[in-house]
Design an enzyme around this catalytic site. Sequence first.
Site, PDB file in Angstrom:
ATOM      1  CG  PHE A 102      -1.865   1.223   1.183  1.00  0.00           C
ATOM      2  CD1 PHE A 102      -3.033   1.169   0.433  1.00  0.00           C
ATOM      3  CD2 PHE A 102      -1.568   2.393   1.864  1.00  0.00           C
ATOM      4  CE1 PHE A 102      -3.894   2.264   0.374  1.00  0.00           C
ATOM      5  CE2 PHE A 102      -2.420   3.487   1.812  1.00  0.00           C
ATOM      6  CZ  PHE A 102      -3.589   3.423   1.066  1.00  0.00           C
ATOM      7  CE  LYS A 156       0.088   7.262   6.880  1.00  0.00           C
ATOM      8  NZ  LYS A 156      -1.060   8.106   6.486  1.00  0.00           N
ATOM      9  CG  ASP A 168       5.857   3.695   1.677  1.00  0.00           C
ATOM     10  OD1 ASP A 168       5.882   4.464   2.657  1.00  0.00           O
ATOM     11  OD2 ASP A 168       4.810   3.422   1.058  1.00  0.00           O
TER      12      ASP A 168
END
Length: 406
Positions: free
Chosen positions: A145, A259, A230
Amino acid sequence: MQDISNRAQGFITNEERYGAHNYRPLDIVISRAEGVWLWDVDEKKYLDCISAYSAVNQGHCHPRIQAALVEQAKRVTLTSRAMRNDRLPEFLKRLTELCGYDMALPVNTGVEAIETAIKLVRKWGYKVKGIPDDAAEIIVFSNNFHGRTTTAISASSTPEYREHFGPLTPGFVFVPYGDADALERAITPNTCAILIEPIQGEGGVIVPPDGFMKRAWALCKEHNVLFAADEIQTGFGRTGDLFACDYDSIKADVLVVGKALGGGFYPVAAVLANTSIMELFKPGDHGSTFGGNPLGSAVAIAAMDVLVDEKLAERAKYAGAKIMQGLRAIHASLKQPLVRKLRGRGLLIGIEYTFPARALSEALLQRGVAAKDTHDHVLRIAPPLVIDDEAIAYFLDVYKDALNAI
């Protein structure tokens, strides 16, 4: 099901009426938060085990980050990159020194950073490796994802992320996650990079087999391929190290972060690399009006300071071990086999059940714990890294009661 008051139902009704139905949220309407705790509009208190998918690693409304935001908001919030501002240089210096890279390119959201990294590794493939134009390939992994832009879903193997959104972006080669032999077979002279999550968070907290990450990194070195990590969800302390790649003592050529970099206050993300790679970008190659803005820069500086000063990676390692120990004891006491697997690292924990995890998620919510299901049978436990022993004990008590009620 969660009991919903008339007051909460009013908010839910308006959201459903006026908002696109692209999420299936828990039916809890939050009005305030502090540390690891949430309060809904009826003042019911919940332990947050979602952490906005690692965006609030430092805890909700951390006073140091809040103070930095308020102070900067009084001075200047946005200039665009058409001119310089006095906060961006400090942010870039702090970020590159903390992460161990020469340069960074600041953007806003994680998926924007993914798009940036894809452009960067492709340009490296053409300019440095000598791949023929428009032939560069990026190896990605099943069940990944990386976000929901058109290019990000083109790099996904999950059918529901891709259906009816084509034509998709070409140039991605899929390999089973954790299969180093398949990875080696997939590398060709046109491979410019692999793009990998060190732990697949949204995919169900999938931890790769021991040695896989090191071998993947070594294959990249052997075949002149960039290793792009990632770490949007796993970075900045979540897994018990500053970055999940640290567990295997490897350093990505291209690091994607986001984030927690915004401390739960502001969207901040970035791509990091050393000079030989990052200087391939020239003026006009890439840009973002809000990327590197003064407000986001000030927030990110404070967010990084809190992570370091409060030793949040160490706290995640301790708290994660304590929660895992408690979960194992609870699962061992069950009279029927409800749990298939318990996995994770630090405060990124996934529990796979023999039944739909949404039922347990709702049972937990009724008892004062907010945790989200993913991939049908997996519950993800990922509280803010500031969680203390008292909150851990609370979680384990509630979890045991909820699981026994299933």
